[in-house]
Write a protein that holds these residues in place. Sequence first.
Motif, mmCIF file in Angstrom:
data_model
loop_
_atom_site.group_PDB
_atom_site.id
_atom_site.type_symbol
_atom_site.label_atom_id
_atom_site.label_comp_id
_atom_site.label_asym_id
_atom_site.label_seq_id
_atom_site.Cartn_x
_atom_site.Cartn_y
_atom_site.Cartn_z
ATOM 1 N N PRO A 74 -6.685 13.040 5.375
ATOM 2 C CA PRO A 74 -7.459 12.093 4.561
ATOM 3 C C PRO A 74 -6.652 11.357 3.491
ATOM 4 O O PRO A 74 -7.092 10.334 2.989
ATOM 5 C CB PRO A 74 -8.538 12.962 3.931
ATOM 6 C CG PRO A 74 -8.077 14.359 4.065
ATOM 7 C CD PRO A 74 -7.129 14.406 5.219
ATOM 8 N N GLU A 75 -5.465 11.842 3.151
ATOM 9 C CA GLU A 75 -4.645 11.148 2.146
ATOM 10 C C GLU A 75 -3.880 9.972 2.744
ATOM 11 O O GLU A 75 -3.302 9.170 2.014
ATOM 12 C CB GLU A 75 -3.660 12.118 1.485
ATOM 13 C CG GLU A 75 -2.560 12.614 2.405
ATOM 14 C CD GLU A 75 -2.991 13.707 3.397
ATOM 15 O OE1 GLU A 75 -2.187 14.007 4.301
ATOM 16 O OE2 GLU A 75 -4.096 14.238 3.287
ATOM 17 N N GLU A 109 0.848 -1.210 0.000
ATOM 18 C CA GLU A 109 0.000 0.000 0.000
ATOM 19 C C GLU A 109 0.875 1.248 0.000
ATOM 20 O O GLU A 109 0.629 2.191 -0.747
ATOM 21 C CB GLU A 109 -0.944 0.016 1.203
ATOM 22 C CG GLU A 109 -2.089 -0.941 1.122
ATOM 23 C CD GLU A 109 -3.186 -0.522 0.161
ATOM 24 O OE1 GLU A 109 -3.215 0.659 -0.282
ATOM 25 O OE2 GLU A 109 -4.038 -1.363 -0.140
ATOM 26 N N ARG A 148 -11.597 3.869 14.158
ATOM 27 C CA ARG A 148 -12.666 4.145 13.193
ATOM 28 C C ARG A 148 -13.459 5.387 13.577
ATOM 29 O O ARG A 148 -13.926 6.120 12.702
ATOM 30 C CB ARG A 148 -13.572 2.922 13.051
ATOM 31 C CG ARG A 148 -12.927 1.820 12.227
ATOM 32 C CD ARG A 148 -13.881 0.683 11.928
ATOM 33 N NE ARG A 148 -14.294 -0.059 13.118
ATOM 34 C CZ ARG A 148 -13.590 -1.009 13.703
ATOM 35 N NH1 ARG A 148 -12.417 -1.359 13.196
ATOM 36 N NH2 ARG A 148 -14.032 -1.633 14.761
ATOM 37 N N ARG A 191 -8.697 10.570 10.932
ATOM 38 C CA ARG A 191 -9.038 11.510 9.863
ATOM 39 C C ARG A 191 -8.720 10.930 8.493
ATOM 40 O O ARG A 191 -8.538 11.675 7.527
ATOM 41 C CB ARG A 191 -8.254 12.812 10.073
ATOM 42 C CG ARG A 191 -8.583 13.499 11.383
ATOM 43 C CD ARG A 191 -7.700 14.715 11.638
ATOM 44 N NE ARG A 191 -6.276 14.451 11.595
ATOM 45 C CZ ARG A 191 -5.542 14.023 12.624
ATOM 46 N NH1 ARG A 191 -6.106 13.812 13.789
ATOM 47 N NH2 ARG A 191 -4.253 13.833 12.496
ATOM 48 N N CYS A 192 -8.631 9.605 8.409
ATOM 49 C CA CYS A 192 -8.290 8.941 7.153
ATOM 50 C C CYS A 192 -9.017 7.602 7.113
ATOM 51 O O CYS A 192 -9.582 7.162 8.122
ATOM 52 C CB CYS A 192 -6.779 8.724 7.068
ATOM 53 S SG CYS A 192 -6.144 7.519 8.241
ATOM 54 N N PRO A 193 -8.988 6.934 5.976
ATOM 55 C CA PRO A 193 -9.577 5.590 5.917
ATOM 56 C C PRO A 193 -8.855 4.632 6.869
ATOM 57 O O PRO A 193 -7.647 4.724 7.046
ATOM 58 C CB PRO A 193 -9.373 5.162 4.466
ATOM 59 C CG PRO A 193 -9.137 6.419 3.701
ATOM 60 C CD PRO A 193 -8.500 7.381 4.664
ATOM 61 N N VAL A 194 -9.635 3.723 7.462
ATOM 62 C CA VAL A 194 -9.091 2.701 8.360
ATOM 63 C C VAL A 194 -9.400 1.352 7.739
ATOM 64 O O VAL A 194 -10.560 1.040 7.452
ATOM 65 C CB VAL A 194 -9.713 2.794 9.770
ATOM 66 C CG1 VAL A 194 -9.185 1.676 10.667
ATOM 67 C CG2 VAL A 194 -9.440 4.157 10.382
ATOM 68 N N LEU A 195 -8.371 0.562 7.522
ATOM 69 C CA LEU A 195 -8.520 -0.761 6.928
ATOM 70 C C LEU A 195 -8.180 -1.800 7.984
ATOM 71 O O LEU A 195 -7.090 -1.778 8.564
ATOM 72 C CB LEU A 195 -7.579 -0.895 5.727
ATOM 73 C CG LEU A 195 -7.572 -2.226 4.995
ATOM 74 C CD1 LEU A 195 -8.947 -2.536 4.416
ATOM 75 C CD2 LEU A 195 -6.529 -2.208 3.889
ATOM 76 N N THR A 196 -9.125 -2.700 8.240
ATOM 77 C CA THR A 196 -8.899 -3.782 9.190
ATOM 78 C C THR A 196 -8.542 -5.038 8.396
ATOM 79 O O THR A 196 -9.289 -5.441 7.508
ATOM 80 C CB THR A 196 -10.145 -4.034 10.053
ATOM 81 O OG1 THR A 196 -10.501 -2.811 10.707
ATOM 82 C CG2 THR A 196 -9.886 -5.091 11.101
ATOM 83 N N LEU A 231 -3.500 6.401 5.229
ATOM 84 C CA LEU A 231 -4.233 5.156 5.423
ATOM 85 C C LEU A 231 -3.772 4.546 6.731
ATOM 86 O O LEU A 231 -2.577 4.530 7.028
ATOM 87 C CB LEU A 231 -3.954 4.187 4.269
ATOM 88 C CG LEU A 231 -4.611 2.802 4.352
ATOM 89 C CD1 LEU A 231 -6.138 2.914 4.287
ATOM 90 C CD2 LEU A 231 -4.100 1.898 3.230
#
Length: 152
Positions: free
Chosen positions: A89-90, A27, A120, A124-129, A92
Amino acid sequence: MAQEPRVVVGVDGSPGSLAALRRAVPEAAARGAVLVPLLAGCPSDAAARRLLDAALRHAVGGWPGGMVVRPVVAAGPAGPALVAAVGGPEDLLLLGTDGRRRHRPGLPHLRGARTGHHCRAHARCPVLTVPADPPVPYPGPQTGPHSPVRAA
């Protein structure tokens, strides 16, 4: 001045965190981002370095080349430390999950669901589990004409 994008990953040595680390490396490479492996609650910087070295070796064969890696060792709970490590937000944020809430003695841990809920709710950004890799079942003793172990 714009800040470099980051891929932040929680590392505690658990199978879930190793899976998250395996996912975080490509990523970060694809995004041209800084890889930020974060360890929370480690007793010392030396212990943190040993844990990080072992996690990287196990997950991806060692420290990844061709990218900037900026490890962070944070005191206190993992959730707030992970949220503080992301810039915007940019970025991860990756978290591993083992599907169980068991503490592994001697290792700092992310406290499973509480950390995930905190991240979550506040990141302030996407969270991937990322789930842990499924365990490889032991096939048991093999018998038959093509097996290395033959029945007597």
